[in-house]
Design a protein around this motif. Sequence first.
Motif, PDB file in Angstrom:
ATOM      1  N   TYR A 202       7.911   5.176  -0.671  1.00  0.00           N
ATOM      2  CA  TYR A 202       6.696   4.907  -1.433  1.00  0.00           C
ATOM      3  C   TYR A 202       5.735   3.961  -0.693  1.00  0.00           C
ATOM      4  CZ  TYR A 202      10.051   6.446  -4.962  1.00  0.00           C
ATOM      5  OH  TYR A 202      10.988   7.149  -5.650  1.00  0.00           O
ATOM      6  N   VAL A 203       6.282   3.068   0.134  1.00  0.00           N
ATOM      7  CA  VAL A 203       5.479   2.024   0.766  1.00  0.00           C
ATOM      8  C   VAL A 203       5.057   2.433   2.171  1.00  0.00           C
ATOM      9  CG1 VAL A 203       5.450  -0.374   1.551  1.00  0.00           C
ATOM     10  CG2 VAL A 203       6.640   0.229  -0.570  1.00  0.00           C
ATOM     11  N   GLN A 204       3.733   2.416   2.391  1.00  0.00           N
ATOM     12  CA  GLN A 204       3.235   2.694   3.735  1.00  0.00           C
ATOM     13  C   GLN A 204       3.166   1.424   4.575  1.00  0.00           C
ATOM     14  OE1 GLN A 204      -0.856   2.773   4.482  1.00  0.00           O
ATOM     15  NE2 GLN A 204      -0.819   4.614   5.777  1.00  0.00           N
ATOM     16  N   SER A 205       2.612   0.331   3.956  1.00  0.00           N
ATOM     17  CA  SER A 205       2.473  -0.931   4.677  1.00  0.00           C
ATOM     18  C   SER A 205       2.320  -2.083   3.685  1.00  0.00           C
ATOM     19  CB  SER A 205       1.266  -0.890   5.616  1.00  0.00           C
ATOM     20  OG  SER A 205       0.063  -0.714   4.874  1.00  0.00           O
ATOM     21  N   CYS A 206       2.456  -3.304   4.220  1.00  0.00           N
ATOM     22  CA  CYS A 206       2.312  -4.507   3.397  1.00  0.00           C
ATOM     23  C   CYS A 206       1.442  -5.514   4.138  1.00  0.00           C
ATOM     24  CB  CYS A 206       3.670  -5.139   3.112  1.00  0.00           C
ATOM     25  SG  CYS A 206       4.836  -4.065   2.243  1.00  0.00           S
ATOM     26  N   ASP A 207       0.614  -6.219   3.386  1.00  0.00           N
ATOM     27  CA  ASP A 207      -0.236  -7.264   3.955  1.00  0.00           C
ATOM     28  C   ASP A 207      -0.082  -8.540   3.127  1.00  0.00           C
ATOM     29  OD1 ASP A 207      -1.415  -5.675   5.991  1.00  0.00           O
ATOM     30  OD2 ASP A 207      -2.748  -4.774   4.503  1.00  0.00           O
ATOM     31  N   ILE A 208      -0.008  -9.686   3.821  1.00  0.00           N
ATOM     32  CA  ILE A 208       0.041 -10.975   3.134  1.00  0.00           C
ATOM     33  C   ILE A 208      -1.398 -11.429   2.867  1.00  0.00           C
ATOM     34  CG2 ILE A 208       0.842 -13.354   3.232  1.00  0.00           C
ATOM     35  CD1 ILE A 208       3.038 -11.188   3.122  1.00  0.00           C
TER      36      ILE A 208
ATOM     37  N   TYR B 171     -10.906   6.412  -3.227  1.00  0.00           N
ATOM     38  CA  TYR B 171     -10.401   7.795  -3.136  1.00  0.00           C
ATOM     39  C   TYR B 171      -9.205   8.012  -4.059  1.00  0.00           C
ATOM     40  CZ  TYR B 171     -13.238   7.647   1.088  1.00  0.00           C
ATOM     41  OH  TYR B 171     -14.283   7.491   1.973  1.00  0.00           O
ATOM     42  N   GLY B 172      -9.217   7.327  -5.192  1.00  0.00           N
ATOM     43  CA  GLY B 172      -8.154   7.491  -6.168  1.00  0.00           C
ATOM     44  C   GLY B 172      -6.868   6.760  -5.822  1.00  0.00           C
ATOM     45  N   ILE B 173      -6.877   6.028  -4.728  1.00  0.00           N
ATOM     46  CA  ILE B 173      -5.677   5.312  -4.299  1.00  0.00           C
ATOM     47  C   ILE B 173      -5.688   3.885  -4.850  1.00  0.00           C
ATOM     48  CG2 ILE B 173      -4.370   4.465  -2.300  1.00  0.00           C
ATOM     49  CD1 ILE B 173      -5.530   6.760  -0.682  1.00  0.00           C
ATOM     50  N   LYS B 174      -4.531   3.422  -5.299  1.00  0.00           N
ATOM     51  CA  LYS B 174      -4.377   2.048  -5.756  1.00  0.00           C
ATOM     52  C   LYS B 174      -3.272   1.368  -4.946  1.00  0.00           C
ATOM     53  CE  LYS B 174      -5.771   2.974 -10.542  1.00  0.00           C
ATOM     54  NZ  LYS B 174      -5.374   2.907 -11.968  1.00  0.00           N
ATOM     55  N   LYS B 175      -3.416   0.077  -4.796  1.00  0.00           N
ATOM     56  CA  LYS B 175      -2.375  -0.699  -4.120  1.00  0.00           C
ATOM     57  C   LYS B 175      -1.740  -1.640  -5.142  1.00  0.00           C
ATOM     58  CE  LYS B 175      -5.606  -4.318  -2.578  1.00  0.00           C
ATOM     59  NZ  LYS B 175      -6.201  -5.010  -1.415  1.00  0.00           N
ATOM     60  N   LEU B 176      -0.512  -2.021  -4.874  1.00  0.00           N
ATOM     61  CA  LEU B 176       0.190  -2.981  -5.726  1.00  0.00           C
ATOM     62  C   LEU B 176      -0.016  -4.375  -5.150  1.00  0.00           C
ATOM     63  CD1 LEU B 176       2.296  -3.627  -8.007  1.00  0.00           C
ATOM     64  CD2 LEU B 176       4.044  -3.468  -6.213  1.00  0.00           C
TER      65      LEU B 176
ATOM     66  N   LYS C  38       0.831  -1.202   0.000  1.00  0.00           N
ATOM     67  CA  LYS C  38       0.000   0.000   0.000  1.00  0.00           C
ATOM     68  C   LYS C  38       0.867   1.254   0.000  1.00  0.00           C
ATOM     69  CE  LYS C  38      -3.583  -2.480   2.560  1.00  0.00           C
ATOM     70  NZ  LYS C  38      -4.350  -2.575   3.827  1.00  0.00           N
ATOM     71  N   PRO C  39       0.484   2.242  -0.842  1.00  0.00           N
ATOM     72  CA  PRO C  39       1.234   3.505  -0.919  1.00  0.00           C
ATOM     73  C   PRO C  39       0.798   4.463   0.195  1.00  0.00           C
ATOM     74  CG  PRO C  39      -0.577   3.580  -2.445  1.00  0.00           C
ATOM     75  CD  PRO C  39      -0.627   2.204  -1.807  1.00  0.00           C
ATOM     76  N   TRP C  40       1.477   5.588   0.277  1.00  0.00           N
ATOM     77  CA  TRP C  40       1.117   6.569   1.301  1.00  0.00           C
ATOM     78  C   TRP C  40      -0.177   7.299   0.950  1.00  0.00           C
ATOM     79  CZ3 TRP C  40       3.084   6.594   5.923  1.00  0.00           C
ATOM     80  CH2 TRP C  40       4.352   6.047   6.147  1.00  0.00           C
ATOM     81  N   ASP C  41      -0.337   7.643  -0.319  1.00  0.00           N
ATOM     82  CA  ASP C  41      -1.540   8.380  -0.727  1.00  0.00           C
ATOM     83  C   ASP C  41      -1.711   8.266  -2.233  1.00  0.00           C
ATOM     84  OD1 ASP C  41       0.300  10.234  -1.866  1.00  0.00           O
ATOM     85  OD2 ASP C  41       0.438  11.265   0.057  1.00  0.00           O
ATOM     86  N   ASP C  42      -2.680   9.025  -2.757  1.00  0.00           N
ATOM     87  CA  ASP C  42      -2.975   8.948  -4.180  1.00  0.00           C
ATOM     88  C   ASP C  42      -1.934   9.639  -5.044  1.00  0.00           C
ATOM     89  OD1 ASP C  42      -3.635  11.447  -3.218  1.00  0.00           O
ATOM     90  OD2 ASP C  42      -5.355  11.693  -4.561  1.00  0.00           O
TER      91      ASP C  42
END
Length: 223
Positions: A211-217, A177-182, A142-146
């Motif tokens: 660029y990376v706020q957090s990661c989830d498995i 809210y315009g945000i995308k996750k990888l 997940k990114p920090w913002d859009d």
Amino acid sequence: MAAAFADLHTDAGLSTLEEYLSNKTFISGNEISKDDVKVYAAVPKKPSGGFPNVSRWYDSIASVLAGRFPGEAVGVRIGGPAAAAAAPAASGATPKEEDDDDLDLFGDETEEEKKAAEVRETAKASSKKKESGKSSVLMDVKPWDDETDMKKLEEAVRSIEMPGLFWGASKLVPVGYGIKKLQIMMTIVDDLVSVDDLVEERLTVEPCNEYVQSCDIVAFNKI
């Protein structure tokens, strides 16, 4: 060069025979011989489909022997070393005659060949010890913002290299809210890569944390 077979009750022994029969119909020459009978006696049963050459040869020898010995089998039990030692006395065979039944078909194995065989077995054993399980992991990054550059985020993630880590396919998934996750796949060698360490020590620290706020498995499956 001597050709010898051993441990024909194991897959390793059958693999040697499988390779030997890859371009042969019989063990020696172009017709069935005593050599075929010797080897046939050492193979406990018809091998599985993983040994097509041995299976073909086994059926061929079995069909010939069945015609010569039509009596119905009731089963026999083969004893251990003590029974083997007693066999010559019980049958009237001399030690020399028993030696003739060994599966060394074309002469005694040389010392060089024995050493080479030992080296191969040691290498196989070492290889098996080093074998490790693998896992397929699906992870959300997940990114920090859009306004985060998702292309650079993915480049930062894929720039992480370590033994046993292989990055796979990826895609961007809208989260609102315009945000995308990888969302990205990776394959790991379990003994070499810890997913927790990967996230805590590589993905959420510099330079990735720009660029990376957090990661989830999302998914974790053994291969």
